[in-house]
Structures are given as structure tokens and as C-alpha cells.
Design an enzyme around this catalytic site. Structure first.
Site, mmCIF file in Angstrom:
data_model
loop_
_atom_site.group_PDB
_atom_site.id
_atom_site.type_symbol
_atom_site.label_atom_id
_atom_site.label_comp_id
_atom_site.label_asym_id
_atom_site.label_seq_id
_atom_site.Cartn_x
_atom_site.Cartn_y
_atom_site.Cartn_z
ATOM 1 N N HIS A 286 0.820 -1.210 0.000
ATOM 2 C CA HIS A 286 0.000 0.000 0.000
ATOM 3 C C HIS A 286 0.851 1.256 0.000
ATOM 4 C CE1 HIS A 286 1.108 -0.453 4.213
ATOM 5 N NE2 HIS A 286 0.845 0.832 4.368
ATOM 6 N N ASP B 89 0.421 4.974 2.043
ATOM 7 C CA ASP B 89 -0.375 5.390 3.201
ATOM 8 C C ASP B 89 -1.503 6.362 2.841
ATOM 9 O OD1 ASP B 89 1.050 3.831 5.012
ATOM 10 O OD2 ASP B 89 2.605 5.357 5.220
ATOM 11 N N HIS C 151 4.640 0.076 0.312
ATOM 12 C CA HIS C 151 5.347 -0.704 1.325
ATOM 13 C C HIS C 151 4.439 -1.771 1.910
ATOM 14 C CE1 HIS C 151 3.549 2.711 3.458
ATOM 15 N NE2 HIS C 151 3.482 1.935 4.527
ATOM 16 N N ARG D 143 4.874 6.914 14.207
ATOM 17 C CA ARG D 143 4.861 7.456 12.841
ATOM 18 C C ARG D 143 4.276 8.858 12.787
ATOM 19 N NH1 ARG D 143 0.963 4.652 8.618
ATOM 20 N NH2 ARG D 143 -0.163 6.620 8.512
#
Ligand SMILES: O=C(O)CCC(=O)C(=O)O
Ligand SMILES: [Fe+2]
Length: 290
Positions: free
Chosen positions: A106, A108, A256, A272
Site C-alpha cells: 500500500h 499510506d 510498502h 509514525r
């Protein structure tokens, strides 16, 4: 004068940057060198960054405006909505759904109208072995298609759907319903032009349901081909984490995948920040009507 070191990590993408301490403010020339390296290598690794949430946020802000993680509000760090916890530690006394974040390929927040520009992930705790993350270069994925295929994809749009986030069906149904309500299906161009580099990148993922104007049955084989092609070994870098690594990736030209190749009884705790992207999408129904 910037004195950073740049060491490539694979043929496809990725570079380790040395000579930067993110606990300190980064001067303008160093920052410019980092940003150039980011455009050149797509994924940057900084080892040994034992940073606080404030330092993480301060560095991330240099790259752009930060998402407040409104599409996943339950896992924000207390007092820091800019920081999302990707963790198998308990959050609020309960097992965290983010322990299985990213288990299919995907980019993000592609299921929102503002897909993320970039993400900066800092490893706080990791299992003895495994818990690796893989990245792939979507410029290469695009550039290696035949000219005829590129022409077919040129004006196609793809429908990104939060219900295709891996493992979402195993989450608490109430939370899943909340995520779907917050993020109805959205359409994005299949070929996107990176606003900083001007290069074309393929923009599909395993969170795409179909192409706009085509049935799911028609779309599926093409989507499967594109995802298989995009994740060819030649385009991929597999990151083995060390505690205090900070990895920053450009979601506009990479995908990723977070691997479940570890013992979930051992802590894996990552923090994150997410850079807001430019709005490129439109709600699916609007796209259909267009
Ligand atoms: O936990 C990871 O390695 C990455 C998870 C992920 O997809 C993300 O943080 O965007
Ligand atoms: Fe992700």
C-alpha cells in the site's frame, strides 16, 4: 556546508543517511541535502535516532504539514495527534489493532482524498528477529511497462477502499464501521506525476477495488498484474529494523508492506508521523458521474 553521507541500500530504492542528528535542529543546507536525497532515493534511513515525540514532529514539519490521523483516531499518542502508534503493546489497556498495520502492499492513506505525501517511522522497540518492512519503487514499476500498457493506464482512475486494508475484517466491527464511515471509497489517477521530481509513478496497490468505469471482474486481472509487476524483486528493498532507526518514505512514488515475520509475544513498537499530501482524489460516486 552540508556534510551528510549517502549510502544506497538496494538497486531499487533506499539510502542510508549519516551525519544527521535529529535531536538537534537540522540546518538549512543539511535539510536541503536530505530532501534532495529523498527525491533521489525515495526511502531514507537514519540510524540511531533516539528522539522524543517533539523532535520527531519538529523534523517531520520541515517536510510539510502533518496529518492529525483523523482517519485512525484511536491510536494517536496522548497529547500528540501528529504521532500514530504502530504497536503490539496495549493501547488504553486493550490489544492494539495497529499491531497488524500494513500487511498488504500500500501507499499510506490512499483510501482518503489526501493520500499521504510521506511517512516517518521511528522504531522504539523491536522483536529479536523479523518484523521487517518492504518498499518498492513505483517510478520503476511505471517505467518498465510497455508503451501500450502505459497508454491504456494513462487516463484510468482506480478506486481505493479502506475495507481492503489487510485484516480490517478481524478488527472490532464498531471500529471498522467507523473507519469506513470516515473514509468512503475514493478514486485516484493510476498514473501520477510527482510534484517535485516531475516523474511519472504508478499509483495502485492492494487496497484498490476496481478501475472507474470498469467492473471488478474486468479490473481484477489487470490490478493483480500491476501489483505483481510493481513488487518484482528488482524494485524492492527489505528493511531489517534496528531500535531507533528512523525511516522516511515518499508515498507518492513507493508502496510498502509490513511483514508479520516475527513472534507477536515480543514487543514491536513504532511511532509514525504522516505528511499530508495534495488532494488528488475524488469520492467514487463523483468520479463515476464524471
Ligand atoms: O510497521 C511497519 O513496519 C509499517 C507499517 C505501515 O504500513 C505504516 O506505518 O505505514
Ligand atoms: Fe503504511
Amino acid at each position: 556546508m552540508a556534510t551528510i553521507g549517502i549510502r544506497r541500500l538496494s538497486n531499487g530504492l533506499g539510502a542510508e543517511i549519516t551525519g544527521v542528528d535529529l535531536r538537534q535542529p537540522v540546518d538549512d543546507s543539511t535539510f536541503a541535502a536530505v530532501e534532495k536525497a529523498w527525491h533521489d532515493h525515495l526511502v531514507l534511513l537514519f540510524r540511531g535516532q533516539d528522539i522524543t515525540p517533539d523532535q520527531h514532529i519538529a523534523f517531520s514539519r520541515r517536510l510539510g504539514e502533518l496529518d492529525q490521523h483523523g482517519s485512525n483516531p484511536r491510536y494517536r499518542l496522548d497529547d500528540y495527534p501528529e504521532i500514530l502508534q504502530i504497536t503490539n503493546l496495549k493501547v488504553g489497556g486493550k490489544p492494539s489493532d495497529t499491531r497488524n498495520t500494513g500487511r498488504n502492499w500500500h501507499s499510506d492513506l490512499s483510501y482518503t482524498r489526501h493520500p499521504a505525501k510521506g511517512s516517518l517511522l521511528n522504531c522504539r522497540q523491536k522483536p529479536d528477529v523479523g518484523g521487517d518492512t518492504m518498499f518498492t519503487n513505483m517510478y520503476m514499476a511505471y517505467e518498465t511497462l510497455s508503451e501500450r500498457m502505459k497508454a491504456i493506464l494513462e487516463d484510468l482512475w482506480a478506486v481505493h477502499d479502506v475495507s481492503l486494508v489487510a485484516g480490517i475484517g478481524e478488527r472490532d466491527p464498531e471500529k471498522t464501521a467507523e473507519m469506513k464511515r470516515l473514509s468512503p471509497p475514493v478514486a485516484h489517477p493510476v498514473v501520477r506525476v510527482h510534484p517535485d521530481t516531475g516523474r511519472k509513478a504508478l499509483f495502485v496497490s492492494q487496497r484498490v477495488r476496481s478501475f472507474v468505469g470498469m467492473t471488478e471482474a474486468e479490473s481484477r486481472p489487470i490490478l493483480d498484474f500491476l501489483c505483481d509487476h510493481a513488487t518484482s524483486h528488482e524494485f524492492v528493498y527489505r528493511h531489517q529494523w534496528q531500535v531507533h532507526d528512523l525511516l522516511m518514505w515518499d508515498n507518492r512514488c513507493t508502496m510498502h508492506l509490513a511483514l508479520a515475520d516475527f513472534d507477536q509475544s515480543q514487543p514491536r513498537h513504532m511511532l509514525r508521523t504522516t505528511l499530508l499530501g495534495e488532494p488528488i482524489g475524488r469520492l467514487y460516486n463523483e468520479a463515476q458521474a464524471a
